[in-house]
Design a protein around this motif. Structure first.
Motif, PDB file in Angstrom:
ATOM      1  N   PHE A  44      16.619  59.500  52.205  1.00 64.39           N
ATOM      2  CA  PHE A  44      16.600  58.337  53.094  1.00 64.39           C
ATOM      3  C   PHE A  44      17.059  58.702  54.505  1.00 64.39           C
ATOM      4  CE2 PHE A  44      16.469  56.455  48.917  1.00 64.39           C
ATOM      5  CZ  PHE A  44      15.649  55.344  49.070  1.00 64.39           C
ATOM      6  N   GLU A  45      18.193  59.409  54.609  1.00 63.44           N
ATOM      7  CA  GLU A  45      18.707  59.737  55.935  1.00 63.44           C
ATOM      8  C   GLU A  45      17.751  60.626  56.731  1.00 63.44           C
ATOM      9  OE1 GLU A  45      22.684  61.313  56.138  1.00 63.44           O
ATOM     10  OE2 GLU A  45      22.756  60.970  58.301  1.00 63.44           O
ATOM     11  N   PRO A  46      17.243  61.736  56.138  1.00 63.32           N
ATOM     12  CA  PRO A  46      16.290  62.565  56.893  1.00 63.32           C
ATOM     13  C   PRO A  46      15.071  61.783  57.396  1.00 63.32           C
ATOM     14  CG  PRO A  46      17.004  63.708  54.904  1.00 63.32           C
ATOM     15  CD  PRO A  46      17.623  62.355  54.851  1.00 63.32           C
ATOM     16  N   VAL A  47      14.530  60.896  56.553  1.00 68.35           N
ATOM     17  CA  VAL A  47      13.371  60.094  56.966  1.00 68.35           C
ATOM     18  C   VAL A  47      13.733  59.240  58.177  1.00 68.35           C
ATOM     19  CG1 VAL A  47      11.984  58.077  56.278  1.00 68.35           C
ATOM     20  CG2 VAL A  47      12.189  60.045  54.743  1.00 68.35           C
ATOM     21  N   LEU A  48      14.904  58.605  58.103  1.00 67.61           N
ATOM     22  CA  LEU A  48      15.335  57.737  59.195  1.00 67.61           C
ATOM     23  C   LEU A  48      15.576  58.538  60.477  1.00 67.61           C
ATOM     24  CD1 LEU A  48      16.062  54.786  59.842  1.00 67.61           C
ATOM     25  CD2 LEU A  48      18.423  55.318  59.227  1.00 67.61           C
ATOM     26  N   LEU A  49      16.271  59.672  60.361  1.00 65.72           N
ATOM     27  CA  LEU A  49      16.559  60.504  61.542  1.00 65.72           C
ATOM     28  C   LEU A  49      15.259  60.990  62.188  1.00 65.72           C
ATOM     29  CD1 LEU A  49      19.601  62.613  60.254  1.00 65.72           C
ATOM     30  CD2 LEU A  49      19.640  60.812  62.010  1.00 65.72           C
ATOM     31  N   ASP A  50      14.303  61.311  61.350  1.00 67.77           N
ATOM     32  CA  ASP A  50      13.013  61.780  61.838  1.00 67.77           C
ATOM     33  C   ASP A  50      12.324  60.701  62.673  1.00 67.77           C
ATOM     34  OD1 ASP A  50      11.418  64.075  61.732  1.00 67.77           O
ATOM     35  OD2 ASP A  50       9.962  63.016  60.452  1.00 67.77           O
ATOM     36  N   LEU A  51      12.317  59.478  62.149  1.00 73.97           N
ATOM     37  CA  LEU A  51      11.660  58.375  62.867  1.00 73.97           C
ATOM     38  C   LEU A  51      12.412  58.025  64.148  1.00 73.97           C
ATOM     39  CD1 LEU A  51      10.845  56.013  59.835  1.00 73.97           C
ATOM     40  CD2 LEU A  51       9.186  57.283  61.205  1.00 73.97           C
ATOM     41  N   LEU A  52      13.743  58.182  64.121  1.00 76.00           N
ATOM     42  CA  LEU A  52      14.569  57.760  65.262  1.00 76.00           C
ATOM     43  C   LEU A  52      14.767  58.865  66.294  1.00 76.00           C
ATOM     44  CD1 LEU A  52      17.380  55.641  63.565  1.00 76.00           C
ATOM     45  CD2 LEU A  52      15.414  54.837  64.903  1.00 76.00           C
ATOM     46  N   ASP A  53      14.284  60.054  65.986  1.00 72.14           N
ATOM     47  CA  ASP A  53      14.555  61.220  66.832  1.00 72.14           C
ATOM     48  C   ASP A  53      14.455  60.956  68.346  1.00 72.14           C
ATOM     49  OD1 ASP A  53      15.161  64.135  66.981  1.00 72.14           O
ATOM     50  OD2 ASP A  53      13.181  64.155  67.956  1.00 72.14           O
ATOM     51  N   PRO A  54      13.397  60.282  68.818  1.00 70.26           N
ATOM     52  CA  PRO A  54      13.273  60.083  70.273  1.00 70.26           C
ATOM     53  C   PRO A  54      14.369  59.194  70.865  1.00 70.26           C
ATOM     54  CG  PRO A  54      11.215  59.545  69.120  1.00 70.26           C
ATOM     55  CD  PRO A  54      12.267  59.712  68.084  1.00 70.26           C
ATOM     56  N   TYR A  55      15.105  58.475  70.004  1.00 68.38           N
ATOM     57  CA  TYR A  55      16.064  57.486  70.497  1.00 68.38           C
ATOM     58  C   TYR A  55      17.515  57.909  70.292  1.00 68.38           C
ATOM     59  CZ  TYR A  55      11.709  55.010  70.004  1.00 68.38           C
ATOM     60  OH  TYR A  55      10.397  54.673  70.094  1.00 68.38           O
ATOM     61  N   LEU A  56      17.737  59.070  69.687  1.00 67.36           N
ATOM     62  CA  LEU A  56      19.104  59.485  69.356  1.00 67.36           C
ATOM     63  C   LEU A  56      19.731  60.283  70.497  1.00 67.36           C
ATOM     64  CD1 LEU A  56      18.659  60.553  65.628  1.00 67.36           C
ATOM     65  CD2 LEU A  56      19.518  58.382  66.550  1.00 67.36           C
ATOM     66  N   SER A  57      21.040  60.141  70.600  1.00 63.98           N
ATOM     67  CA  SER A  57      21.762  60.921  71.609  1.00 63.98           C
ATOM     68  C   SER A  57      23.119  61.298  71.046  1.00 63.98           C
ATOM     69  CB  SER A  57      21.895  60.087  72.893  1.00 63.98           C
ATOM     70  OG  SER A  57      23.232  60.063  73.321  1.00 63.98           O
ATOM     71  N   ASP A  58      23.635  62.463  71.442  1.00 64.28           N
ATOM     72  CA  ASP A  58      24.935  62.897  70.960  1.00 64.28           C
ATOM     73  C   ASP A  58      26.060  62.093  71.590  1.00 64.28           C
ATOM     74  OD1 ASP A  58      23.832  64.772  69.309  1.00 64.28           O
ATOM     75  OD2 ASP A  58      23.948  66.396  70.785  1.00 64.28           O
ATOM     76  N   GLU A  59      25.737  61.384  72.672  1.00 67.95           N
ATOM     77  CA  GLU A  59      26.750  60.663  73.455  1.00 67.95           C
ATOM     78  C   GLU A  59      27.204  59.376  72.791  1.00 67.95           C
ATOM     79  OE1 GLU A  59      27.346  62.524  76.315  1.00 67.95           O
ATOM     80  OE2 GLU A  59      25.889  63.735  75.193  1.00 67.95           O
ATOM     81  N   LYS A  60      26.298  58.767  71.993  1.00 65.65           N
ATOM     82  CA  LYS A  60      26.679  57.476  71.422  1.00 65.65           C
ATOM     83  C   LYS A  60      26.128  57.285  70.008  1.00 65.65           C
ATOM     84  CE  LYS A  60      23.592  54.037  72.501  1.00 65.65           C
ATOM     85  NZ  LYS A  60      23.059  52.920  73.214  1.00 65.65           N
ATOM     86  N   THR A  61      26.718  56.353  69.305  1.00 68.93           N
ATOM     87  CA  THR A  61      26.297  56.045  67.939  1.00 68.93           C
ATOM     88  C   THR A  61      25.426  54.803  67.958  1.00 68.93           C
ATOM     89  OG1 THR A  61      28.319  57.009  67.073  1.00 68.93           O
ATOM     90  CG2 THR A  61      27.143  55.483  65.632  1.00 68.93           C
ATOM     91  N   LEU A  62      24.231  54.912  67.387  1.00 66.48           N
ATOM     92  CA  LEU A  62      23.272  53.808  67.376  1.00 66.48           C
ATOM     93  C   LEU A  62      23.412  53.013  66.072  1.00 66.48           C
ATOM     94  CD1 LEU A  62      20.962  52.902  69.303  1.00 66.48           C
ATOM     95  CD2 LEU A  62      19.418  54.335  67.935  1.00 66.48           C
ATOM     96  N   PRO A  63      23.758  51.725  66.159  1.00 62.38           N
ATOM     97  CA  PRO A  63      23.843  50.929  64.922  1.00 62.38           C
ATOM     98  C   PRO A  63      22.456  50.685  64.325  1.00 62.38           C
ATOM     99  CG  PRO A  63      24.946  49.824  66.776  1.00 62.38           C
ATOM    100  CD  PRO A  63      24.130  50.940  67.350  1.00 62.38           C
ATOM    101  N   VAL A  64      22.361  50.823  63.013  1.00 61.11           N
ATOM    102  CA  VAL A  64      21.112  50.587  62.285  1.00 61.11           C
ATOM    103  C   VAL A  64      21.375  49.526  61.224  1.00 61.11           C
ATOM    104  CG1 VAL A  64      19.312  51.619  60.844  1.00 61.11           C
ATOM    105  CG2 VAL A  64      20.428  53.005  62.623  1.00 61.11           C
ATOM    106  N   MET A  65      20.657  48.397  61.302  1.00 59.21           N
ATOM    107  CA  MET A  65      20.843  47.329  60.317  1.00 59.21           C
ATOM    108  C   MET A  65      19.620  47.253  59.422  1.00 59.21           C
ATOM    109  SD  MET A  65      22.789  44.980  59.099  1.00 59.21           S
ATOM    110  CE  MET A  65      24.107  44.909  60.331  1.00 59.21           C
ATOM    111  N   CYS A  66      19.846  47.471  58.100  1.00 59.49           N
ATOM    112  CA  CYS A  66      18.720  47.517  57.149  1.00 59.49           C
ATOM    113  C   CYS A  66      18.784  46.365  56.155  1.00 59.49           C
ATOM    114  CB  CYS A  66      18.773  48.793  56.311  1.00 59.49           C
ATOM    115  SG  CYS A  66      18.836  50.318  57.236  1.00 59.49           S
ATOM    116  N   CYS A  67      17.613  45.936  55.722  1.00 57.79           N
ATOM    117  CA  CYS A  67      17.532  45.035  54.573  1.00 57.79           C
ATOM    118  C   CYS A  67      16.480  45.569  53.613  1.00 57.79           C
ATOM    119  CB  CYS A  67      17.208  43.608  54.994  1.00 57.79           C
ATOM    120  SG  CYS A  67      15.543  43.385  55.628  1.00 57.79           S
TER     121      CYS A  67
END
Lengths: 300, 300
Positions: A44-67
């Motif tokens: 699950f995590e690798p799939v999510l990180l892959d999809l989010l790759d363009p939006y991730l930054s080491d500077e901040k933590t991005l909240p992800v809300m799932c249902c």
């Protein structure tokens, strides 16, 4: 626009993801076929990180809300259930997924369960939450058509009780994998046949089992078209559902959360029973519900 | 012992073949998974020749009498249907397959069709024929449990009317391919749960659609075992069939042609309705029916 948080509806067969900005607008939406059924627990995590790759930054933590089913026992992390009667789950009772990449913080919204008669939902509670943001005073029944259609009794902003029907899954199995596929697996859909069959099972639900093979036989010895067979199968199954769900909708204020043809079939079926039900778009309700959960998380 | 003729029950998923001697005894029996669904139109003869190879001779032509889906439009040769009310098909109205290897002469027994309500059978007519050789004066209803269970009204040695139920196929799809497989796909079977569920749908058939997902939910939030879920699913579906088939069995003399557990479930279900139905073995009835067809062919 800078992404502020991520909204995810992660179901059995699909994942839908929305990159959200600070004003609550959708920056980008993505759809993937990597639903729960296609994934092992570590994926699950690798799939999510892959999809989010363009939006991730080491500077901040991005909240992800799932249902959705991502929170099932066989999903990423078991997000548990609130027991009805209950308010709709939000961010305050969501489950924080532990041990993830520090660039994301993942929360999964709890499902709802009912002890007797036993029933469960995961994902629809968030659509209901979105609906109640728009109609906070709604009192009545929400019908959520889908693979597993839910009928949900709402009163005083609480889910009082609910019931699940496998109508969509049954239609899929019968039309694609049973002997009926030779007669029913077409694109066309005859609305008149739908309405006649609906009426047949609503008035004589005990005859349902006798009607199914008839759909095959009628194309062999009669002149029934594929579109008529398909319309009729849909009408028989939705009719059987409506007959069994009568205690839910009879004399009630009914709203539908859904999309496209299926929601319209339920709307037509309810109209034939004298009930005028409005359709709220399921994607809008899902994003709205995930937004409510994200906001309650920020407040908590 | 010299093979005199060959009896073949060639269905959708399996082929069963009996090498017969002049006295009507079985010399050898074979089973193959090369049913109709596994074969293209040109493959039926090679499959048959392959199985019969040890018994073929250039000196003589071996008669082969077939029943079942081999005679369907998508089978080897369309053997047509007799329209009910009708006596059971035999060798005189069987279809001779043309252009075969001269060492065999293949005949396929006709099916039965009913115009209204539309229905068809292929294979069961031969089991009924075998049954009527044993009980020529039978007047009543024959139940033939299977993937597609048939209820057949017999009077004065004629098939008066019949009705097909997809109960077996539905059970297979739901227990192996739907969300219920997580709860139901076990070997054990709880008879008490079967009987309770049977009673539930017999008395309130309109509630069937509401009961199915409950089988899944009850393993998630309740303490239902796999054996209980499996027994209950079987009871719900057979109960729905019996409710719809009531005009067939109510107050009737009922016989069952079947085998093993499934026939016994129907027997138990009918007994709960106060009907004592005897089981005739389906293999015996098939061989007997094919023998009747072979003999009528020899006479013609």
């Amino acid at each position: 626009m800078t992404p502020t948080w991520i909204a995810v509806d992660w179901g059995t067969t699909n994942l839908r993801l929305w990159v959200m900005d600070a004003t609550g607008q959708v920056i980008t939406s993505l759809t993937s076929s990597q639903g729960m059924n296609a994934l092992q627990s570590g994926q699950f995590e690798p799939v999510l990180l892959d999809l989010l790759d363009p939006y991730l930054s080491d500077e901040k933590t991005l909240p992800v809300m799932c249902c959705g089913m991502v929170g099932a026992r066989q999903g990423w992390t078991d997000a548990g259930y609130l027991a009805v009667p209950s308010g709709v789950p939000d961010g305050t009772n969501a489950t924080r997924v532990t041990g993830t990449d520090t660039r994301i913080s993942v929360h999964i919204i709890s499902g709802l369960k009912q002890q007797s008669p036993a029933d469960v939902m995961r994902g629809e509670e968030t659509q209901i939450s979105g609906f109640l943001r728009q109609y906070p005073d709604f009192d009545g029944v929400i019908c959520l058509p889908g693979t597993h259609t839910k009928w949900v009794h709402i009163s005083a902003a609480e889910v009082v009780s609910f019931q699940t029907f496998m109508t969509g899954e049954l239609f899929g199995l019968l039309s694609k994998q049973s002997v009926l596929r030779h007669s029913v697996d077409v694109k066309e859909f005859d609305q008149d046949s739908f309405e006649t069959a609906l009426d047949d099972t609503m008035s004589r639900p005990q005859n349902l089992a006798a009607q199914l093979f008839n759909l095959r036989a009628n194309s062999l010895v009669g002149d029934q078209s594929g579109a008529q067979a398909r319309g009729r199968l849909s009408g028989l199954l939705i009719g059987a559902e409506l007959a069994a769900a009568r205690p839910y909708w009879l004399g009630q204020n009914v709203a539908i959360i859904g999309a496209d043809n299926l929601a319209q079939l339920y709307q037509a079926a309810l109209l034939a029973q004298g009930l005028s039900a409005q359709i709220s778009d399921v994607t809008d309700m899902t994003i709205s519900g995930l937004t409510a959960a994200y906001k309650s998380l920020a407040k908590a």
